[in-house]
Scaffold this motif. Sequence first.
Motif, PDB file in Angstrom:
ATOM      1  N   ASP A  89     -53.165  47.572 -38.748  1.00  0.00           N
ATOM      2  CA  ASP A  89     -52.830  46.591 -37.305  1.00  0.00           C
ATOM      3  C   ASP A  89     -52.935  47.725 -36.399  1.00  0.00           C
ATOM      4  OD1 ASP A  89     -54.232  44.376 -38.651  1.00  0.00           O
ATOM      5  OD2 ASP A  89     -52.334  43.148 -37.074  1.00  0.00           O
ATOM      6  N   ASN A 120     -55.381  43.257 -40.942  1.00  0.00           N
ATOM      7  CA  ASN A 120     -57.097  42.625 -40.567  1.00  0.00           C
ATOM      8  C   ASN A 120     -57.869  43.415 -39.370  1.00  0.00           C
ATOM      9  OD1 ASN A 120     -54.207  41.246 -39.469  1.00  0.00           O
ATOM     10  ND2 ASN A 120     -55.659  40.668 -38.430  1.00  0.00           N
ATOM     11  N   HIS A 121     -57.280  43.894 -38.382  1.00  0.00           N
ATOM     12  CA  HIS A 121     -57.669  44.334 -37.094  1.00  0.00           C
ATOM     13  C   HIS A 121     -58.202  45.629 -37.520  1.00  0.00           C
ATOM     14  CE1 HIS A 121     -57.139  41.360 -33.305  1.00  0.00           C
ATOM     15  NE2 HIS A 121     -55.772  41.985 -34.767  1.00  0.00           N
ATOM     16  N   HIS A 177     -50.022  44.437 -45.731  1.00  0.00           N
ATOM     17  CA  HIS A 177     -50.134  44.076 -44.088  1.00  0.00           C
ATOM     18  C   HIS A 177     -49.967  41.678 -44.563  1.00  0.00           C
ATOM     19  CE1 HIS A 177     -51.122  44.020 -40.110  1.00  0.00           C
ATOM     20  NE2 HIS A 177     -51.592  43.049 -40.187  1.00  0.00           N
ATOM     21  N   ASP A 189     -48.040  46.797 -37.017  1.00  0.00           N
ATOM     22  CA  ASP A 189     -48.948  46.285 -36.116  1.00  0.00           C
ATOM     23  C   ASP A 189     -48.461  47.308 -34.740  1.00  0.00           C
ATOM     24  OD1 ASP A 189     -49.824  43.538 -36.349  1.00  0.00           O
ATOM     25  OD2 ASP A 189     -48.343  43.958 -37.687  1.00  0.00           O
ATOM     26  N   HIS A 245     -47.748  41.484 -39.340  1.00  0.00           N
ATOM     27  CA  HIS A 245     -48.940  40.897 -39.279  1.00  0.00           C
ATOM     28  C   HIS A 245     -48.523  39.754 -38.267  1.00  0.00           C
ATOM     29  CE1 HIS A 245     -52.337  38.789 -38.850  1.00  0.00           C
ATOM     30  NE2 HIS A 245     -51.891  37.341 -40.291  1.00  0.00           N
TER      31      HIS A 245
HETATM   32 FE   LIG Z   1     -52.616  41.515 -38.592  1.00  0.00          FE
END
Ligand SMILES: [Fe+2]
Length: 443
Positions: free
Chosen positions: A173, A210-211, A306, A145, A360
Amino acid sequence: MAAGGCATDGVAAKPQPKQAMPVPDRLIISPPVLQNAAETSIGVGFAVSAMANGYVDFSESPDMSGAKRVKCGGFRVTDMNDKIMLVRLTGLKPATTYYYRIGADRISYGGGYKMKIIGSEVDPRVYSFKTLGADAEASFCVINDTHAQMKPFEMAIDKIAALKPSCVIWNGDACNTQETIESLLPIFYTPEIAHGDYAAEQPFMFLPGNHDVRGLAARRMERVMMYRQPEERLSRDWDLGRNFAVRCGDIALVGLDTGEDKLDSRDVFAGLFNMEPYRVAQRDWLADALERPDIKSAPYLVALCHIPLYDSDPKSNPGDCDKNGGGRYSHDYARWQRTCKNLWSPLLEKAGCQVVITAHQHRYRYDAPNSEHAWGQIVGGGPELGVDSRRVKGARVEVKDGGKFPTVIEGRAEEGRLVVSVHDVFNGSLVDEFRYAPRNVVA
Ligand SMILES: [Fe+2]
Ligand SMILES: [Fe+2]
Protein backbone atom coordinates in the motif's frame (compact mmCIF):
# COMPACT_ATOMS: atom_id res chain seq x y z
CA MET A 1 -20.28 14.18 -39.32
CA ALA A 2 -17.30 15.17 -41.43
CA ALA A 3 -15.53 12.33 -43.18
CA GLY A 4 -12.19 11.48 -41.68
CA GLY A 5 -13.14 12.80 -38.28
CA CYS A 6 -10.55 15.58 -38.40
CA ALA A 7 -12.84 18.58 -38.60
CA THR A 8 -15.26 20.03 -36.10
CA ASP A 9 -18.52 21.73 -37.06
CA GLY A 10 -17.51 21.68 -40.71
CA VAL A 11 -14.45 23.88 -40.10
CA ALA A 12 -11.17 22.29 -41.11
CA ALA A 13 -8.48 22.53 -38.47
CA LYS A 14 -5.71 24.91 -39.52
CA PRO A 15 -2.29 23.34 -39.71
CA GLN A 16 -0.27 24.62 -36.80
CA PRO A 17 3.31 25.80 -37.30
CA LYS A 18 5.74 23.27 -35.96
CA GLN A 19 7.36 24.44 -32.76
CA ALA A 20 10.57 23.07 -31.41
CA MET A 21 9.95 21.30 -28.13
CA PRO A 22 11.78 23.05 -25.31
CA VAL A 23 14.60 20.91 -24.03
CA PRO A 24 14.33 20.58 -20.26
CA ASP A 25 17.42 21.58 -18.33
CA ARG A 26 17.85 18.36 -16.49
CA LEU A 27 17.63 14.88 -17.91
CA ILE A 28 18.05 12.98 -14.63
CA ILE A 29 15.26 14.21 -12.38
CA SER A 30 15.53 11.92 -9.35
CA PRO A 31 18.16 10.42 -7.11
CA PRO A 32 18.74 6.71 -7.58
CA VAL A 33 16.39 4.27 -5.85
CA LEU A 34 18.06 1.04 -4.74
CA GLN A 35 15.63 -1.86 -4.98
CA ASN A 36 15.55 -5.63 -4.71
CA ALA A 37 18.30 -5.86 -2.12
CA ALA A 38 20.01 -9.25 -2.45
CA GLU A 39 23.29 -11.04 -1.88
CA THR A 40 24.81 -10.82 -5.35
CA SER A 41 22.64 -8.29 -7.17
CA ILE A 42 20.79 -5.04 -6.74
CA GLY A 43 18.48 -2.90 -8.83
CA VAL A 44 19.02 0.81 -9.42
CA GLY A 45 16.21 2.99 -10.78
CA PHE A 46 16.00 6.71 -11.51
CA ALA A 47 13.63 9.03 -13.29
CA VAL A 48 14.37 11.00 -16.46
CA SER A 49 12.61 13.90 -18.19
CA ALA A 50 13.07 12.83 -21.82
CA MET A 51 13.90 9.87 -24.03
CA ALA A 52 17.06 8.44 -22.59
CA ASN A 53 19.28 5.47 -22.06
CA GLY A 54 20.45 5.20 -18.48
CA TYR A 55 23.43 3.48 -16.97
CA VAL A 56 25.20 2.81 -13.70
CA ASP A 57 28.97 2.83 -13.19
CA PHE A 58 29.99 0.82 -10.16
CA SER A 59 33.24 -0.03 -8.40
CA GLU A 60 34.50 -1.41 -5.12
CA SER A 61 36.62 1.73 -4.70
CA PRO A 62 35.26 5.08 -3.56
CA ASP A 63 37.37 6.74 -6.25
CA MET A 64 35.46 4.65 -8.82
CA SER A 65 38.68 3.13 -10.18
CA GLY A 66 38.06 0.11 -12.40
CA ALA A 67 34.36 0.97 -12.61
CA LYS A 68 32.13 -1.21 -14.75
CA ARG A 69 29.21 0.26 -16.68
CA VAL A 70 25.82 -1.45 -16.93
CA LYS A 71 23.11 -0.02 -19.18
CA CYS A 72 19.39 -0.17 -18.52
CA GLY A 73 17.58 -3.13 -20.00
CA GLY A 74 18.95 -6.56 -20.72
CA PHE A 75 20.33 -8.20 -23.87
CA ARG A 76 19.26 -7.29 -27.42
CA VAL A 77 18.41 -3.59 -27.05
CA THR A 78 18.74 -1.13 -24.22
CA ASP A 79 15.56 -0.02 -22.51
CA MET A 80 15.32 3.46 -24.03
CA ASN A 81 12.34 5.34 -22.59
CA ASP A 82 11.34 8.78 -21.31
CA LYS A 83 10.36 8.00 -17.72
CA ILE A 84 12.33 5.54 -15.61
CA MET A 85 15.73 3.97 -16.09
CA LEU A 86 16.05 0.54 -14.49
CA VAL A 87 19.50 -1.00 -14.22
CA ARG A 88 20.31 -4.42 -12.78
CA LEU A 89 23.74 -4.93 -11.24
CA THR A 90 24.57 -8.63 -11.01
CA GLY A 91 27.54 -10.83 -10.15
CA LEU A 92 28.25 -8.85 -6.98
CA LYS A 93 30.01 -10.18 -3.88
CA PRO A 94 27.85 -10.77 -0.79
CA ALA A 95 28.11 -8.38 2.16
CA THR A 96 30.33 -6.04 0.17
CA THR A 97 30.28 -2.26 -0.17
CA TYR A 98 30.06 -0.87 -3.68
CA TYR A 99 30.27 2.69 -4.92
CA TYR A 100 28.25 3.87 -7.88
CA ARG A 101 27.24 6.77 -10.08
CA ILE A 102 24.25 7.15 -12.38
CA GLY A 103 24.16 8.70 -15.83
CA ALA A 104 21.97 8.89 -18.90
CA ASP A 105 22.30 9.70 -22.57
CA ARG A 106 19.64 11.96 -24.05
CA ILE A 107 18.28 10.45 -27.24
CA SER A 108 16.66 12.04 -30.26
CA TYR A 109 14.36 9.38 -31.60
CA GLY A 110 12.98 9.86 -35.10
CA GLY A 111 12.18 6.22 -35.87
CA GLY A 112 13.73 2.78 -35.99
CA TYR A 113 16.56 3.91 -38.27
CA LYS A 114 16.86 7.44 -36.99
CA MET A 115 18.08 7.76 -33.44
CA LYS A 116 21.07 9.53 -32.03
CA ILE A 117 22.54 10.54 -28.73
CA ILE A 118 22.33 14.33 -28.42
CA GLY A 119 23.76 14.78 -24.96
CA SER A 120 24.55 13.05 -21.74
CA GLU A 121 24.30 13.78 -18.08
CA VAL A 122 26.00 12.30 -15.06
CA ASP A 123 24.87 12.76 -11.48
CA PRO A 124 28.21 13.85 -9.99
CA ARG A 125 27.53 12.28 -6.61
CA VAL A 126 29.18 8.95 -5.82
CA TYR A 127 26.73 6.83 -3.86
CA SER A 128 27.32 3.53 -2.08
CA PHE A 129 25.43 0.44 -1.03
CA LYS A 130 26.20 -2.84 0.69
CA THR A 131 24.94 -6.19 -0.55
CA LEU A 132 23.15 -8.62 1.74
CA GLY A 133 24.31 -12.10 2.75
CA ALA A 134 25.09 -14.22 5.79
CA ASP A 135 27.98 -11.89 6.68
CA ALA A 136 25.96 -8.69 6.35
CA GLU A 137 24.79 -6.85 9.43
CA ALA A 138 21.61 -8.53 10.69
CA SER A 139 19.28 -5.53 10.64
CA PHE A 140 16.18 -4.56 8.70
CA CYS A 141 13.28 -2.14 8.87
CA VAL A 142 9.71 -2.35 7.64
CA ILE A 143 7.39 0.44 6.57
CA ASN A 144 3.87 0.00 5.23
CA ASP A 145 0.62 1.66 4.19
CA THR A 146 2.15 4.99 3.30
CA HIS A 147 -0.60 5.44 0.67
CA ALA A 148 1.22 8.19 -1.25
CA GLN A 149 1.02 10.47 1.78
CA MET A 150 4.22 12.39 2.25
CA LYS A 151 3.90 13.30 5.92
CA PRO A 152 3.84 9.77 7.32
CA PHE A 153 6.32 8.64 4.67
CA GLU A 154 8.74 11.37 5.67
CA MET A 155 8.44 10.48 9.36
CA ALA A 156 9.26 6.86 8.56
CA ILE A 157 12.14 7.76 6.26
CA ASP A 158 13.66 10.10 8.88
CA LYS A 159 13.62 7.23 11.37
CA ILE A 160 15.20 4.86 8.87
CA ALA A 161 17.91 7.44 8.10
CA ALA A 162 18.79 7.33 11.79
CA LEU A 163 18.67 3.54 12.11
CA LYS A 164 20.52 2.72 8.85
CA PRO A 165 19.48 -0.95 8.58
CA SER A 166 20.90 -3.33 5.98
CA CYS A 167 17.62 -3.20 4.07
CA VAL A 168 14.08 -1.88 4.24
CA ILE A 169 10.96 -3.80 3.28
CA TRP A 170 8.17 -1.56 1.96
CA ASN A 171 5.33 -3.82 2.96
CA GLY A 172 2.58 -2.69 0.64
CA ASP A 173 0.00 0.00 0.00
CA ALA A 174 2.61 2.49 -1.13
CA CYS A 175 -0.02 3.61 -3.64
CA ASN A 176 -3.75 4.24 -3.73
CA THR A 177 -5.12 3.49 -7.18
CA GLN A 178 -2.61 4.65 -9.78
CA GLU A 179 -3.61 4.99 -13.42
CA THR A 180 -0.43 6.47 -14.92
CA ILE A 181 3.29 5.88 -14.59
CA GLU A 182 3.65 9.63 -13.97
CA SER A 183 1.53 9.33 -10.85
CA LEU A 184 3.92 6.70 -9.50
CA LEU A 185 6.97 8.97 -9.76
CA PRO A 186 6.25 11.13 -6.70
CA ILE A 187 5.59 7.98 -4.70
CA PHE A 188 8.78 6.10 -5.49
CA TYR A 189 11.24 8.46 -7.24
CA THR A 190 10.58 12.11 -6.48
CA PRO A 191 8.89 12.22 -3.06
CA GLU A 192 8.69 15.71 -1.64
CA ILE A 193 10.36 14.94 1.66
CA ALA A 194 13.54 16.12 3.37
CA HIS A 195 15.40 12.90 2.51
CA GLY A 196 14.31 12.85 -1.13
CA ASP A 197 17.28 10.57 -1.78
CA TYR A 198 15.81 8.09 0.71
CA ALA A 199 16.85 4.99 -1.22
CA ALA A 200 20.06 6.22 -2.86
CA GLU A 201 22.20 4.42 -0.28
CA GLN A 202 19.53 2.48 1.60
CA PRO A 203 18.42 -0.66 -0.26
CA PHE A 204 14.67 -1.29 -0.37
CA MET A 205 12.52 -4.30 -1.26
CA PHE A 206 9.01 -3.60 -2.40
CA LEU A 207 6.21 -6.01 -1.49
CA PRO A 208 2.85 -5.03 -2.96
CA GLY A 209 -0.32 -4.47 -0.99
CA ASN A 210 -3.86 -4.63 -2.29
CA HIS A 211 -3.75 -0.97 -3.33
CA ASP A 212 -0.61 -1.54 -5.37
CA VAL A 213 -2.46 -3.77 -7.83
CA ARG A 214 -5.28 -1.35 -8.62
CA GLY A 215 -5.32 0.97 -11.61
CA LEU A 216 -3.76 0.68 -15.06
CA ALA A 217 -0.26 1.65 -13.93
CA ALA A 218 -0.26 -1.18 -11.41
CA ARG A 219 -0.47 -3.66 -14.27
CA ARG A 220 3.01 -2.56 -15.32
CA MET A 221 4.44 -1.84 -11.89
CA GLU A 222 7.61 -3.72 -12.78
CA ARG A 223 8.42 -0.86 -15.17
CA VAL A 224 8.64 1.34 -12.08
CA MET A 225 9.85 -0.91 -9.27
CA MET A 226 11.47 -3.81 -11.07
CA TYR A 227 10.85 -7.48 -10.51
CA ARG A 228 13.52 -9.37 -8.64
CA GLN A 229 16.35 -11.07 -10.48
CA PRO A 230 15.17 -14.16 -12.44
CA GLU A 231 18.02 -16.30 -11.10
CA GLU A 232 16.50 -16.01 -7.64
CA ARG A 233 13.71 -18.42 -8.61
CA LEU A 234 12.96 -21.51 -10.65
CA SER A 235 11.55 -21.23 -14.16
CA ARG A 236 8.33 -22.68 -12.70
CA ASP A 237 8.07 -19.48 -10.66
CA TRP A 238 8.90 -17.08 -13.49
CA ASP A 239 6.05 -14.68 -12.66
CA LEU A 240 6.70 -14.57 -8.91
CA GLY A 241 8.82 -11.47 -9.31
CA ARG A 242 8.00 -9.96 -5.91
CA ASN A 243 8.83 -12.93 -3.71
CA PHE A 244 12.18 -12.97 -2.01
CA ALA A 245 14.15 -15.13 0.39
CA VAL A 246 17.42 -13.52 1.40
CA ARG A 247 19.95 -13.71 4.19
CA CYS A 248 20.53 -10.56 6.15
CA GLY A 249 23.19 -11.72 8.59
CA ASP A 250 21.64 -14.25 10.97
CA ILE A 251 18.15 -13.35 9.77
CA ALA A 252 16.41 -14.97 6.80
CA LEU A 253 13.83 -12.61 5.32
CA VAL A 254 11.03 -14.15 3.29
CA GLY A 255 8.67 -11.93 1.29
CA LEU A 256 5.21 -13.09 0.21
CA ASP A 257 2.46 -11.28 -1.67
CA THR A 258 -1.08 -11.65 -0.33
CA GLY A 259 -2.49 -9.81 -3.39
CA GLU A 260 -5.89 -8.13 -3.53
CA ASP A 261 -8.14 -7.98 -0.49
CA LYS A 262 -11.21 -8.92 -2.52
CA LEU A 263 -12.14 -12.12 -4.28
CA ASP A 264 -11.20 -12.52 -7.95
CA SER A 265 -14.94 -13.01 -8.57
CA ARG A 266 -15.84 -9.60 -7.11
CA ASP A 267 -18.08 -7.74 -9.57
CA VAL A 268 -16.00 -4.55 -9.68
CA PHE A 269 -13.01 -6.49 -11.01
CA ALA A 270 -14.88 -7.89 -14.05
CA GLY A 271 -12.97 -11.17 -13.92
CA LEU A 272 -9.65 -9.38 -14.58
CA PHE A 273 -7.86 -10.46 -11.41
CA ASN A 274 -6.08 -13.78 -10.92
CA MET A 275 -4.97 -13.80 -7.29
CA GLU A 276 -6.11 -17.27 -6.22
CA PRO A 277 -3.61 -19.28 -8.30
CA TYR A 278 -0.98 -16.67 -7.42
CA ARG A 279 -1.35 -17.47 -3.73
CA VAL A 280 -1.15 -21.20 -4.43
CA ALA A 281 1.96 -20.79 -6.61
CA GLN A 282 3.66 -18.97 -3.76
CA ARG A 283 3.16 -21.98 -1.52
CA ASP A 284 5.36 -24.07 -3.81
CA TRP A 285 7.88 -21.27 -4.06
CA LEU A 286 7.92 -20.92 -0.27
CA ALA A 287 8.38 -24.67 0.28
CA ASP A 288 11.51 -24.60 -1.89
CA ALA A 289 12.82 -21.30 -0.50
CA LEU A 290 12.67 -22.59 3.08
CA GLU A 291 14.75 -25.63 2.09
CA ARG A 292 17.55 -23.57 0.58
CA PRO A 293 20.71 -24.10 2.67
CA ASP A 294 21.32 -20.38 3.14
CA ILE A 295 17.76 -19.85 4.39
CA LYS A 296 17.57 -23.07 6.40
CA SER A 297 20.77 -22.29 8.28
CA ALA A 298 19.65 -18.85 9.51
CA PRO A 299 18.88 -18.77 13.23
CA TYR A 300 15.99 -16.38 12.65
CA LEU A 301 13.23 -16.58 10.07
CA VAL A 302 11.04 -13.55 9.48
CA ALA A 303 8.16 -13.65 6.98
CA LEU A 304 6.62 -10.53 5.52
CA CYS A 305 3.36 -9.95 3.67
CA HIS A 306 0.86 -7.13 3.45
CA ILE A 307 -2.44 -8.61 4.64
CA PRO A 308 -2.34 -10.23 8.08
CA LEU A 309 -2.42 -14.02 8.32
CA TYR A 310 -4.44 -14.00 11.51
CA ASP A 311 -7.10 -11.98 13.30
CA SER A 312 -8.69 -12.93 16.59
CA ASP A 313 -11.76 -10.77 15.92
CA PRO A 314 -14.59 -12.99 14.62
CA LYS A 315 -16.02 -9.93 12.84
CA SER A 316 -12.89 -9.53 10.71
CA ASN A 317 -13.52 -10.72 7.17
CA PRO A 318 -11.02 -13.50 6.32
CA GLY A 319 -11.23 -12.72 2.59
CA ASP A 320 -12.27 -16.14 1.33
CA CYS A 321 -16.00 -15.66 1.10
CA ASP A 322 -18.32 -13.50 -0.97
CA LYS A 323 -19.02 -9.87 -0.16
CA ASN A 324 -19.25 -9.54 3.58
CA GLY A 325 -20.07 -13.16 4.29
CA GLY A 326 -23.81 -12.60 4.51
CA GLY A 327 -23.49 -9.75 6.96
CA ARG A 328 -21.23 -11.60 9.36
CA TYR A 329 -18.29 -9.29 8.96
CA SER A 330 -17.56 -5.69 9.79
CA HIS A 331 -15.83 -5.02 6.43
CA ASP A 332 -16.58 -6.16 2.88
CA TYR A 333 -12.91 -6.80 2.15
CA ALA A 334 -10.30 -9.10 3.63
CA ARG A 335 -9.13 -7.77 6.96
CA TRP A 336 -6.93 -10.86 7.08
CA GLN A 337 -6.07 -13.64 4.63
CA ARG A 338 -7.28 -17.07 5.70
CA THR A 339 -6.43 -18.62 2.32
CA CYS A 340 -2.81 -17.47 2.59
CA LYS A 341 -2.62 -18.62 6.18
CA ASN A 342 -3.85 -22.08 5.23
CA LEU A 343 -1.42 -22.28 2.32
CA TRP A 344 1.71 -20.81 3.88
CA SER A 345 1.48 -21.13 7.65
CA PRO A 346 2.12 -24.91 7.89
CA LEU A 347 5.39 -24.36 6.02
CA LEU A 348 6.37 -21.37 8.14
CA GLU A 349 5.55 -23.24 11.34
CA LYS A 350 7.52 -26.31 10.30
CA ALA A 351 10.49 -24.07 9.53
CA GLY A 352 10.29 -22.42 12.96
CA CYS A 353 9.40 -18.93 11.73
CA GLN A 354 9.51 -16.64 14.73
CA VAL A 355 7.49 -13.71 13.46
CA VAL A 356 5.29 -12.64 10.54
CA ILE A 357 5.29 -8.90 9.86
CA THR A 358 2.14 -7.63 8.16
CA ALA A 359 0.25 -4.41 7.49
CA HIS A 360 -3.10 -3.41 5.90
CA GLN A 361 -5.25 -2.69 8.95
CA HIS A 362 -3.78 0.78 9.65
CA ARG A 363 -3.54 0.11 13.35
CA TYR A 364 -0.54 -1.34 15.12
CA ARG A 365 -1.18 -4.66 16.86
CA TYR A 366 0.77 -7.62 18.14
CA ASP A 367 -0.63 -11.14 18.10
CA ALA A 368 1.40 -13.41 20.35
CA PRO A 369 1.86 -17.05 19.31
CA ASN A 370 -1.12 -19.19 20.31
CA SER A 371 -2.76 -22.52 19.50
CA GLU A 372 -3.71 -21.25 16.01
CA HIS A 373 -0.25 -20.05 14.98
CA ALA A 374 3.19 -20.72 16.40
CA TRP A 375 4.59 -17.46 15.04
CA GLY A 376 4.05 -14.02 16.47
CA GLN A 377 2.38 -11.49 14.19
CA ILE A 378 3.12 -7.78 14.07
CA VAL A 379 0.60 -5.62 12.23
CA GLY A 380 2.18 -2.29 11.28
CA GLY A 381 0.36 1.03 11.66
CA GLY A 382 -1.03 3.17 8.85
CA PRO A 383 -0.74 6.70 7.47
CA GLU A 384 -3.26 8.32 9.83
CA LEU A 385 -1.61 10.78 12.19
CA GLY A 386 -3.61 10.33 15.36
CA VAL A 387 -6.98 10.83 13.68
CA ASP A 388 -9.46 8.58 11.96
CA SER A 389 -12.68 9.20 10.10
CA ARG A 390 -15.81 7.54 11.39
CA ARG A 391 -19.49 7.73 10.73
CA VAL A 392 -21.26 9.63 13.49
CA LYS A 393 -25.05 9.97 13.12
CA GLY A 394 -24.72 9.17 9.41
CA ALA A 395 -22.03 11.75 8.65
CA ARG A 396 -18.28 11.17 8.23
CA VAL A 397 -16.31 13.07 10.81
CA GLU A 398 -12.71 13.07 11.88
CA VAL A 399 -12.12 11.82 15.39
CA LYS A 400 -8.98 11.62 17.44
CA ASP A 401 -7.61 8.12 17.60
CA GLY A 402 -4.49 7.54 19.62
CA GLY A 403 -4.07 4.04 18.18
CA LYS A 404 -3.51 5.34 14.67
CA PHE A 405 0.10 6.15 13.85
CA PRO A 406 2.67 5.20 11.24
CA THR A 407 5.31 2.71 12.35
CA VAL A 408 8.84 1.69 11.56
CA ILE A 409 9.36 -1.91 12.59
CA GLU A 410 13.03 -2.53 13.26
CA GLY A 411 14.58 -6.00 13.44
CA ARG A 412 18.11 -6.93 14.44
CA ALA A 413 20.01 -9.90 15.81
CA GLU A 414 21.87 -9.18 19.01
CA GLU A 415 23.05 -11.12 22.05
CA GLY A 416 21.63 -14.41 20.82
CA ARG A 417 18.15 -13.07 20.14
CA LEU A 418 16.12 -11.60 17.32
CA VAL A 419 14.99 -8.24 18.66
CA VAL A 420 12.07 -6.56 16.91
CA SER A 421 11.25 -3.00 17.96
CA VAL A 422 8.12 -1.15 16.94
CA HIS A 423 8.59 2.61 16.63
CA ASP A 424 5.65 5.03 16.55
CA VAL A 425 7.13 7.67 14.25
CA PHE A 426 4.27 10.14 14.79
CA ASN A 427 4.76 10.45 18.53
CA GLY A 428 8.45 9.56 18.41
CA SER A 429 8.19 6.67 20.85
CA LEU A 430 9.14 3.03 21.15
CA VAL A 431 5.84 1.15 21.41
CA ASP A 432 6.95 -2.43 21.86
CA GLU A 433 10.00 -4.64 21.76
CA PHE A 434 9.93 -8.39 21.20
CA ARG A 435 12.73 -10.90 21.66
CA TYR A 436 12.78 -14.26 19.94
CA ALA A 437 15.07 -17.22 20.60
CA PRO A 438 16.91 -18.84 17.67
CA ARG A 439 15.12 -21.67 15.90
CA ASN A 440 16.67 -25.10 15.53
CA VAL A 441 18.74 -24.85 12.39
CA VAL A 442 20.72 -27.22 10.26
CA ALA A 443 24.27 -25.91 10.12
FE1 LIG B 1 -3.98 -2.87 2.40
FE1 LIG C 1 -3.54 0.35 3.50
